[in-house]
Design a protein around this motif. Structure first.
Motif, PDB file in Angstrom:
ATOM      1  N   GLU A  26      -2.084  -8.141  -1.094  1.00 11.41           N
ATOM      2  CA  GLU A  26      -1.153  -7.524  -0.133  1.00 11.41           C
ATOM      3  C   GLU A  26      -0.308  -8.594   0.561  1.00 11.41           C
ATOM      4  OE1 GLU A  26      -4.462  -6.870  -0.278  1.00 11.41           O
ATOM      5  OE2 GLU A  26      -4.416  -4.854  -1.145  1.00 11.41           O
ATOM      6  N   ALA A  38     -11.112   1.998   0.229  1.00 10.53           N
ATOM      7  CA  ALA A  38     -11.770   3.294   0.170  1.00 10.53           C
ATOM      8  C   ALA A  38     -13.209   3.069  -0.297  1.00 10.53           C
ATOM      9  CB  ALA A  38     -11.028   4.196  -0.816  1.00 10.53           C
ATOM     10  N   LYS A  85      -3.555   7.180  -5.208  1.00  8.41           N
ATOM     11  CA  LYS A  85      -3.176   6.441  -6.418  1.00  8.41           C
ATOM     12  C   LYS A  85      -3.189   7.341  -7.651  1.00  8.41           C
ATOM     13  CE  LYS A  85      -4.330   1.823  -4.878  1.00  8.41           C
ATOM     14  NZ  LYS A  85      -5.382   0.828  -4.799  1.00  8.41           N
ATOM     15  N   ASN A 114      -8.479  13.438   9.939  1.00 12.61           N
ATOM     16  CA  ASN A 114      -9.193  12.158   9.863  1.00 12.61           C
ATOM     17  C   ASN A 114      -9.880  11.928  11.197  1.00 12.61           C
ATOM     18  OD1 ASN A 114      -7.161   9.645   8.012  1.00 12.61           O
ATOM     19  ND2 ASN A 114      -8.449  11.300   7.267  1.00 12.61           N
ATOM     20  N   HIS A 154       0.232   4.916   1.138  1.00 17.15           N
ATOM     21  CA  HIS A 154       0.051   5.204   2.565  1.00 17.15           C
ATOM     22  C   HIS A 154       1.225   4.698   3.390  1.00 17.15           C
ATOM     23  CE1 HIS A 154      -3.834   5.916   0.849  1.00 17.15           C
ATOM     24  NE2 HIS A 154      -4.175   6.567   1.932  1.00 17.15           N
ATOM     25  N   HIS A 178      -4.454  12.297   9.806  1.00 23.53           N
ATOM     26  CA  HIS A 178      -4.392  11.199   8.835  1.00 23.53           C
ATOM     27  C   HIS A 178      -3.917   9.885   9.476  1.00 23.53           C
ATOM     28  CE1 HIS A 178      -3.048   9.481   4.823  1.00 23.53           C
ATOM     29  NE2 HIS A 178      -4.330   9.766   4.676  1.00 23.53           N
ATOM     30  N   VAL A 180       0.880  -1.175   0.000  1.00 24.47           N
ATOM     31  CA  VAL A 180       0.000   0.000   0.000  1.00 24.47           C
ATOM     32  C   VAL A 180       0.923   1.231   0.000  1.00 24.47           C
ATOM     33  CG1 VAL A 180      -1.957   1.125   1.151  1.00 24.47           C
ATOM     34  CG2 VAL A 180      -1.710  -1.342   1.273  1.00 24.47           C
ATOM     35  N   PHE A 238      -8.659  -9.828   5.059  1.00 23.73           N
ATOM     36  CA  PHE A 238      -8.102  -8.500   5.352  1.00 23.73           C
ATOM     37  C   PHE A 238      -8.619  -7.528   4.293  1.00 23.73           C
ATOM     38  CE2 PHE A 238      -4.165  -6.720   7.545  1.00 23.73           C
ATOM     39  CZ  PHE A 238      -4.307  -5.427   7.090  1.00 23.73           C
ATOM     40  N   THR A 261     -12.558  10.046   0.990  1.00 23.75           N
ATOM     41  CA  THR A 261     -12.477   8.706   0.401  1.00 23.75           C
ATOM     42  C   THR A 261     -12.860   7.650   1.438  1.00 23.75           C
ATOM     43  OG1 THR A 261     -10.113   8.882   0.799  1.00 23.75           O
ATOM     44  CG2 THR A 261     -10.841   9.179  -1.450  1.00 23.75           C
ATOM     45  N   ASP A 318      -9.451  -3.835   3.003  1.00 26.92           N
ATOM     46  CA  ASP A 318      -8.949  -2.480   3.255  1.00 26.92           C
ATOM     47  C   ASP A 318      -9.315  -1.633   2.048  1.00 26.92           C
ATOM     48  OD1 ASP A 318      -7.565  -0.359   4.340  1.00 26.92           O
ATOM     49  OD2 ASP A 318      -5.596  -1.081   3.719  1.00 26.92           O
ATOM     50  N   GLY A 362      -3.570   6.963   7.711  1.00 32.02           N
ATOM     51  CA  GLY A 362      -2.886   6.092   6.745  1.00 32.02           C
ATOM     52  C   GLY A 362      -3.733   4.905   6.336  1.00 32.02           C
ATOM     53  N   MET A 363      -3.097   3.738   6.293  1.00 34.51           N
ATOM     54  CA  MET A 363      -3.770   2.493   5.860  1.00 34.51           C
ATOM     55  C   MET A 363      -4.762   2.083   6.935  1.00 34.51           C
ATOM     56  SD  MET A 363      -1.994  -1.200   5.063  1.00 34.51           S
ATOM     57  CE  MET A 363      -1.809  -1.754   6.740  1.00 34.51           C
ATOM     58  N   VAL A 364      -6.051   2.292   6.676  1.00 31.96           N
ATOM     59  CA  VAL A 364      -7.017   2.221   7.781  1.00 31.96           C
ATOM     60  C   VAL A 364      -7.138   0.817   8.358  1.00 31.96           C
ATOM     61  CG1 VAL A 364      -9.215   1.784   6.587  1.00 31.96           C
ATOM     62  CG2 VAL A 364      -9.140   3.316   8.536  1.00 31.96           C
ATOM     63  N   ALA A 379      -8.360   5.000  -3.717  1.00 32.25           N
ATOM     64  CA  ALA A 379      -7.821   5.991  -2.778  1.00 32.25           C
ATOM     65  C   ALA A 379      -7.172   7.124  -3.591  1.00 32.25           C
ATOM     66  CB  ALA A 379      -6.789   5.333  -1.872  1.00 32.25           C
ATOM     67  N   GLY A 400      -7.201  -9.265   0.786  1.00 36.33           N
ATOM     68  CA  GLY A 400      -5.946  -9.434   1.528  1.00 36.33           C
ATOM     69  C   GLY A 400      -4.921 -10.233   0.740  1.00 36.33           C
TER      70      GLY A 400
END
Ligand SMILES: NC(=O)c1ccc[n+]([C@@H]2O[C@H](COP(=O)([O-])OP(=O)(O)OC[C@H]3O[C@@H](n4cnc5c(N)ncnc54)[C@H](O)[C@@H]3O)[C@@H](O)[C@H]2O)c1
Length: 359
Positions: free
Chosen positions: A324, A188, A196, A276, A56, A128, A53, A184, A168, A186, A130-132, A193, A321
């Motif tokens: 990733e 937007a 990108k 955020n 982020h 922020h 990712v 997993f 987003t 993840d 980041g990768m939520v 997002a 997931g």
């Protein structure tokens, strides 16, 4: 069409994950974070880069550390509980680094879930994160299900709308499997997002039609715009009404409600760029059923999904997931690709704040 917006060996430099962790921690500490908070912030950014990712990931240390140094972020910071019950808490992120406040909020949620089966925390005064899904995934090592969301300043139009009104607003969800990889998710709630689009511009590739439209005309965009402005907007997930943009839009507002309205921190259009407001939840599976039985059923479900016959030209059906986890296998073995310009920027930032450049 599969997106070409990806790092490769000509536009990036590979660095071992451990070196990135040390370098980033040292930068965060140099701008006033406590040792523990510096390590947390570095861990979340390195985890994003390790998982592929890249939008982020580690490069964000430059902006975050500048924000900490110039007072935009308050450091050292404190995550403080404003009100709570056995299973819920409202916390203030203290206007510090968002990665740290979301991490500490999830620690609170997990502790509550250990005692009462469920922990849910809404976070205001945040930046922020980041990768939520990082925060959702913290539940996995406790054999819990995790969920995390965040709301951000407007970048996305509502379905049928011709103005950016929503962030987003991503959703993270993680559930443990047994022998298979954990689930997993993840994502937007926009088609993609926003980072990108910037990545596509920097590495010089077009973006797929459907990621965004011109405002107010609603015209197609394939040339990545130069930064966020009022002349274009990302589309809600689904893109057109016929293809379900009302559902991406609905999910985005749901995120706004749990993160921004429930916490009182503000919904998307009330937020400034870089803010955020977030929400996290942990669910203790053992309070519902035997954990091994749960994981065995997760394995069955994931194996069945993987065994789905793919469409012509497609190698394999995946589960959230998987891409990733593949990136993680590669990057932990061969180093984490850091976009060349961002690699130089991290080194420059380390030197600026007076720490040894070790990457
Ligand atoms: N903090 C913020 O303000 C903010 C805002 C938006 C997004 N983000 C982050 O941006 C990142 C990127 O978001 P995104 O929506 O562009 O992600 P994405 O589209 O790359 O992936 C979304 C999800 O789809 C899954 N996936 C991908 N291919 C799949 C397939 N073939 N089958 C099944 N599942 C598949 C992925 O594993 C992932 O869970 C996320 O980490 C998100 O948390 C953060």
């Amino acid at each position: 069409m599969v997106s070409k917006v990806k790092l490769n060996d000509s536009n990036s430099t590979r660095v071992p994950a451990e070196a990135l962790q040390t370098q980033l921690s040292s930068i965060f500490e140099a701008v006033g974070c406590s040792e523990r908070h510096a390590e947390i912030a570095a861990k979340v950014l390195v985890a994003a880069s390790v998982r592929g990712v890249d939008t982020h990931g580690v490069a964000n240390v430059v902006g975050y550390s500048k924000n900490a140094a110039d007072g935009t972020y308050t450091v050292p910071q404190e995550t403080s509980v404003i009100s709570e019950s056995e299973t819920t808490a409202l916390v203030s992120g203290g206007n510090g680094i968002g990665l740290v406040s979301a991490y500490e909020a999830m620690e609170i949620a997990i502790e509550k879930a250990k005692k009462h089966g469920l922990g849910m925390v809404s976070i205001k005064d945040g930046h922020h994160v980041g990768m939520v899904a990082y925060y959702a995934s913290m539940a996995l090592e406790h054999d819990m299900i995790g969920m995390s969301m965040t709301t951000a300043a407007p970048a996305v139009r509502p379905a049928l709308g011709a103005k950016k009104m929503l962030g987003t607003n991503p959703i993270g969800f993680a559930a443990p499997a047994g022998e298979e990889r954990d689930f997993f998710l993840d994502m937007a709630t926009s088609t993609v997002a926003s980072g990108k689009v910037g990545l596509a511009r920097r590495i010089g590739v077009p973006i797929p039609a459907g990621w965004g439209v011109t405002i107010p005309e609603g015209g197609e965009i394939t040339e990545p715009p130069n930064g966020e402005n009022k002349d274009w907007a990302l589309n809600p997930l689904g893109n057109t009404r016929e293809q379900g943009s009302h559902k991406g839009y609905g999910l985005s507002v749901m995120v706004d409600i749990l993160c921004g309205v429930l916490s009182g921190g503000g919904f998307s259009s009330q937020l400034k760029s870089g803010e955020n407001m977030s929400w996290v939840m942990a669910i203790d599976i053992a309070k519902f059923r035997d954990i091994d039985d749960f994981k065995a059923m997760m394995d069955d479900m994931i194996r069945e999904l993987h065994a789905t016959p793919p469409l012509p030209g497609v190698e394999k059906v995946l589960v959230a997931g998987d891409p990733e986890a593949d990136a993680m296998d590669d990057r932990l073995a061969n180093g984490v690709p850091v976009e060349n310009g961002q690699y130089a920027a991290i080194r420059k930032r380390a030197a600026e704040v007076g720490v040894e450049v070790i990457i």
